[in-house]
Write an enzyme that holds these catalytic residues in place. Structure first.
Site, short mmCIF file in Angstrom:
data_model
loop_
_atom_site.label_atom_id
_atom_site.label_comp_id
_atom_site.label_asym_id
_atom_site.label_seq_id
_atom_site.Cartn_x
_atom_site.Cartn_y
_atom_site.Cartn_z
N ARG A 123 -0.07 0.43 -7.32
CA ARG A 123 0.45 0.72 -5.98
C ARG A 123 0.02 -0.35 -4.99
O ARG A 123 -1.07 -0.89 -5.04
CB ARG A 123 -0.09 2.06 -5.48
CG ARG A 123 0.17 2.25 -3.99
CD ARG A 123 -0.09 3.62 -3.49
NE ARG A 123 -1.42 4.09 -3.72
CZ ARG A 123 -1.79 5.36 -3.52
NH1 ARG A 123 -0.92 6.23 -3.09
NH2 ARG A 123 -3.02 5.73 -3.75
N ARG A 167 -11.18 11.08 -7.72
CA ARG A 167 -10.14 11.83 -6.99
C ARG A 167 -9.45 12.83 -7.92
O ARG A 167 -9.12 13.94 -7.55
CB ARG A 167 -9.11 10.86 -6.38
CG ARG A 167 -9.67 10.11 -5.17
CD ARG A 167 -8.97 8.79 -4.95
NE ARG A 167 -7.57 8.90 -4.61
CZ ARG A 167 -6.69 7.92 -4.80
NH1 ARG A 167 -7.06 6.76 -5.32
NH2 ARG A 167 -5.43 8.09 -4.45
#
Ligand code: AP5
Ligand code: MG
Length: 212
Positions: A123, A167
Site C-alpha cells: 500500500r 494490528r
C-alpha cells in the site's frame, strides 16, 4: 444513510468508505486518517496518540470518544474504523441515543489474512490528502504521485511486518465480541471483500439499498 464500516486492517475500509461517501454524498469519518493528520501536525493530541499507532495498539477509548463526538452530528455519515471494541460500541450507542440517531447499518468487510498482508505490504498513501493506492492492484497513474492532489505517495509507518502482525492480533482479540454485539442488531451486513474494489463496492450498495 448512516454506515458503520468494520473490518481487519487492510480489509478495504478506507477504499470503500471513500467510494461510498461519494456515492451516497455523505460525510466520511475516518478515525485513522484523523489521527494521522494530528500526528503529522505535531499537535498535543497527535503526540498523545503517536506511540499507540506506531506499535499497532488501539488508542485509549476516551481519547477516541472525544474525537468522535466532535465529528458526529445529525447528518448522515460513514464511520471508518470506529468502534473497534465492545466498550467503544457501548459509548457509540450512548452517543447515538443522545443525538436521537436510531438507525444505522453495520457493514463487516471480511478478508483472509494472506490477502491482508499482500494489500498492506504494497500500500501507498498520499501524504497530503491520505488517498490510498496499491502498487499492483491500484497503482497511481504516475509513479509515487497522487492522482488526486499530486502529493507524494509514501508507505504508512504502521505498514511494517511487525506492526501489521500486532494490528492483526488486536483485531482478532477485539472483533469477535464486537461482531456478536452487532449481529444482534437489525441491520448487519457481512461482505466478502476479497474481490476487486468495484465488485466489493457493488456488493455493498446492493445490500445497503435493500436496507434503506
Ligand atoms: P486505521 O488507519 O483505521 O488502520 P486499520 O484499521 O489498520 O486499517 P487500514 O487503514 O490499514 O486498512 P483499510 O481497511 O482502511 O484498507 P485500505 O482501504 O487502506 O487505524 C490506524 C491506527 O489508528 C490503529 O492501529 C490504531 O492505533 C488507531 N485507531 C484507529 N481507529 C481507532 C479506534 N477506533 N480506537 C482506537 N485506536 C484507533 O486498503 C488496504 C490496501 O489494499 C490499499 O493499498 C488498497 O489500495 C488495497 N485494496 C483495498 N481494497 C482492495 C480490493 N478490493 N482489491 C485489491 N486491493 C485493495
Ligand atoms: Mg484505512
Amino acid at each position: 444513510m448512516r454506515i458503520i464500516l468494520f473490518g481487519a486492517p487492510g480489509s478495504g475500509k478506507g477504499t470503500q468508505a471513500q467510494a461510498l461517501a461519494e456515492y451516497y454524498k455523505i460525510k466520511r469519518i475516518c478515525v485513522g486518517d484523523i489521527l494521522r493528520q494530528e500526528v503529522n501536525k505535531g499537535s498535543s493530541f497527535g503526540k498523545m496518540v503517536k506511540s499507540y499507532m506506531e506499535k499497532g495498539l488501539l488508542v485509549p477509548d476516551e481519547l477516541i470518544l472525544d474525537l468522535i463526538k466532535k465529528n458526529i452530528d445529525n447528518k448522515d455519515f460513514i464511520l471508518d474504523g470506529y468502534p473497534r471494541n465492545l466498550s467503544q460500541a457501548a459509548q457509540l450507542e450512548k452517543l447515538f441515543s443522545e443525538k436521537n440517531i436510531d438507525t444505522y447499518v453495520f457493514v463487516y468487510l471480511y478478508v483472509d489474512r494472506e490477502t491482508i498482508i499482500n494489500r498492506l505490504s504494497k500500500r501507498l498513501i498520499c501524504q497530503d490528502c491520505g488517498a490510498n493506492y496499491h502498487l499492483i492492484n491500484m497503482p497511481p497513474k504516475k509513479d509515487k504521485i497522487c492522482d488526486i492532489c499530486k502529493g507524494n505517495l509514501i508507505q504508512r509507518k504502521d505498514d511494517t511486518p511487525k506492526v501489521i502482525r500486532k494490528r492483526w492480533e488486536v483485531f482478532l482479540k477485539e472483533s469477535k465480541p464486537l461482531l456478536d454485539f452487532y449481529k444482534k442488531k437489525d441491520k448487519f451486513i457481512k461482505i466478502d471483500a476479497k474481490a476487486k474494489k468495484d465488485i466489493v463496492f457493488s456488493r455493498i450498495i446492493k445490500l445497503l439499498d435493500k436496507c434503506d
